[in-house]
Design an enzyme around this catalytic site. Structure first.
Site, short mmCIF file in Angstrom:
data_model
loop_
_atom_site.label_atom_id
_atom_site.label_comp_id
_atom_site.label_asym_id
_atom_site.label_seq_id
_atom_site.Cartn_x
_atom_site.Cartn_y
_atom_site.Cartn_z
N GLU A 32 12.68 6.50 20.39
CA GLU A 32 12.26 7.87 20.03
C GLU A 32 10.90 8.16 20.63
O GLU A 32 10.65 9.24 21.18
CB GLU A 32 12.19 8.02 18.51
CG GLU A 32 13.53 7.90 17.81
CD GLU A 32 13.44 8.16 16.32
OE1 GLU A 32 12.62 8.99 15.90
OE2 GLU A 32 14.19 7.51 15.55
N HIS A 43 16.28 13.36 16.66
CA HIS A 43 17.22 12.90 15.64
C HIS A 43 17.59 11.44 15.91
O HIS A 43 17.89 11.09 17.06
CB HIS A 43 18.48 13.77 15.64
CG HIS A 43 19.45 13.36 14.59
ND1 HIS A 43 19.28 13.69 13.25
CD2 HIS A 43 20.58 12.62 14.65
CE1 HIS A 43 20.27 13.16 12.55
NE2 HIS A 43 21.07 12.50 13.38
N ARG A 47 13.31 29.73 0.04
CA ARG A 47 13.29 29.19 1.40
C ARG A 47 12.83 30.26 2.39
O ARG A 47 12.04 29.99 3.29
CB ARG A 47 14.69 28.69 1.77
CG ARG A 47 14.75 27.92 3.07
CD ARG A 47 16.12 27.33 3.33
NE ARG A 47 16.56 26.39 2.33
CZ ARG A 47 16.11 25.14 2.19
NH1 ARG A 47 15.19 24.68 2.99
NH2 ARG A 47 16.56 24.35 1.25
N ASP A 71 21.63 19.70 13.46
CA ASP A 71 21.70 18.63 14.46
C ASP A 71 22.77 18.88 15.53
O ASP A 71 23.43 17.95 15.99
CB ASP A 71 21.97 17.27 13.79
CG ASP A 71 20.87 16.90 12.80
OD1 ASP A 71 19.71 17.26 13.04
OD2 ASP A 71 21.18 16.25 11.79
N MET A 99 11.10 17.30 7.17
CA MET A 99 12.25 17.10 6.30
C MET A 99 12.59 18.35 5.48
O MET A 99 12.59 18.34 4.26
CB MET A 99 12.01 15.91 5.37
CG MET A 99 11.73 14.61 6.11
SD MET A 99 13.04 14.18 7.28
CE MET A 99 14.24 13.53 6.12
N ARG A 100 12.85 19.44 6.19
CA ARG A 100 13.23 20.68 5.53
C ARG A 100 14.42 21.28 6.27
O ARG A 100 14.49 21.24 7.49
CB ARG A 100 12.09 21.72 5.63
CG ARG A 100 10.81 21.34 4.98
CD ARG A 100 10.68 21.88 3.59
NE ARG A 100 11.06 23.28 3.46
CZ ARG A 100 11.42 23.83 2.29
NH1 ARG A 100 11.45 23.11 1.21
NH2 ARG A 100 11.73 25.11 2.23
N ILE A 101 15.35 21.84 5.49
CA ILE A 101 16.40 22.66 6.09
C ILE A 101 15.74 24.01 6.39
O ILE A 101 15.08 24.59 5.52
CB ILE A 101 17.58 22.86 5.11
CG1 ILE A 101 18.19 21.50 4.74
CG2 ILE A 101 18.60 23.83 5.67
CD1 ILE A 101 19.11 20.91 5.75
N LEU A 102 15.92 24.49 7.60
CA LEU A 102 15.27 25.75 7.99
C LEU A 102 16.29 26.89 7.93
O LEU A 102 17.46 26.71 8.28
CB LEU A 102 14.71 25.62 9.41
CG LEU A 102 13.61 24.55 9.53
CD1 LEU A 102 13.38 24.16 10.98
CD2 LEU A 102 12.32 25.04 8.89
#
Ligand code: GRF
Length: 210
Positions: free
Chosen positions: A169, A104, A60, A140, A85-88
């Site tokens: 959105e 979100h 990562r 989030d 769609m990635r956890i940073l």
């Protein structure tokens, strides 16, 4: 203000941003997936695109370092996550502290994470919606810039509710970027985002209408 948008798929929020006539320059749209549909849309709208495929990097941290290099190469003042769609990693998030926002699909702090529409229906909430917020290391949970609420109807499915939320959105993400570009959003020491607005507050949205 130079803006870079990060996507992973459809890119409808990205498209809403690109089409909104905002007083910013969209420097690039970057995807972690070469097949992301939004890339073609961005090119049609005259915006440069790049792919940084997470599968090409061993960790990562290695991926995030490359992604940051590409973003910085475009001279980004603001990074907009739009269905990325990635956890940073914390290092990446902290590098862009106060310069990275996300959309979100829930009224945060309710329903962080995935499957927000199904979870809202299961919880029986009568109002649901979407949030634009600054990105901080906690998922989030960063300072909220703007939210829109929609009613949850008796016969809603996750898809029907999601479609109602998505319309909003597409309204609030461009609004948030406009306000930031106009210097109307201030991050305060208490961890909140304050928006200077001349408009009167919206009326209450009551659901069900009764
Ligand atoms: C949107 O629902 C957004 O709120 C969430 O991911 C979805 C992306 O959709 N973060 P799109 O790619 O913008 O159409």
């Amino acid at each position: 203000m130079r803006v870079v948008v990060l996507i992973s798929g459809r890119g409808s929020n990205m498209e809403a941003l690109l089409r909104a006539g905002l007083p910013v320059e969209f420097a690039a749209v970057i995807s972690n997936k070469a097949e992301a549909k939004g890339l073609a849309v961005a090119r049609e709208l005259g915006v440069e695109t790049a792919v940084v495929n997470h599968k090409d990097y061993p960790s990562r941290e290695a991926y995030d370092a490359k992604l940051a290099e590409v973003i910085d190469g475009y001279g980004a003042d603001l990074v907009c996550l739009a269905g990325f769609m990635r956890i940073l990693s914390d290092g990446f998030v902290n590098r862009y502290a106060g310069r990275m926002i996300n959309i979100h699909p829930s009224l945060l702090p309710a329903f962080t994470g995935l499957d927000t529409h199904a979870r809202a229906i299961a919880a029986g909430v009568k109002l649901h919606g979407c949030t634009v917020h600054y990105v901080t290391p906690e998922l989030d949970a960063g300072p909220i810039v703007v939210q829109a609420a929609v009613p949850v109807l008796e016969d809603d499915t996750p898809d029907s509710l999601g479609a109602r939320v998505l319309e909003q959105e597409h309204r609030i993400y461009p609004l948030a970027v406009r306000w930031i570009a106009e210097g109307r959003v201030e991050l305060s020491a208490d961890g909140r985002a304050r928006v200077r607005s001349n408009a009167p507050a919206a009326n209450a949205l009551i659901s069900p209408a009764g």
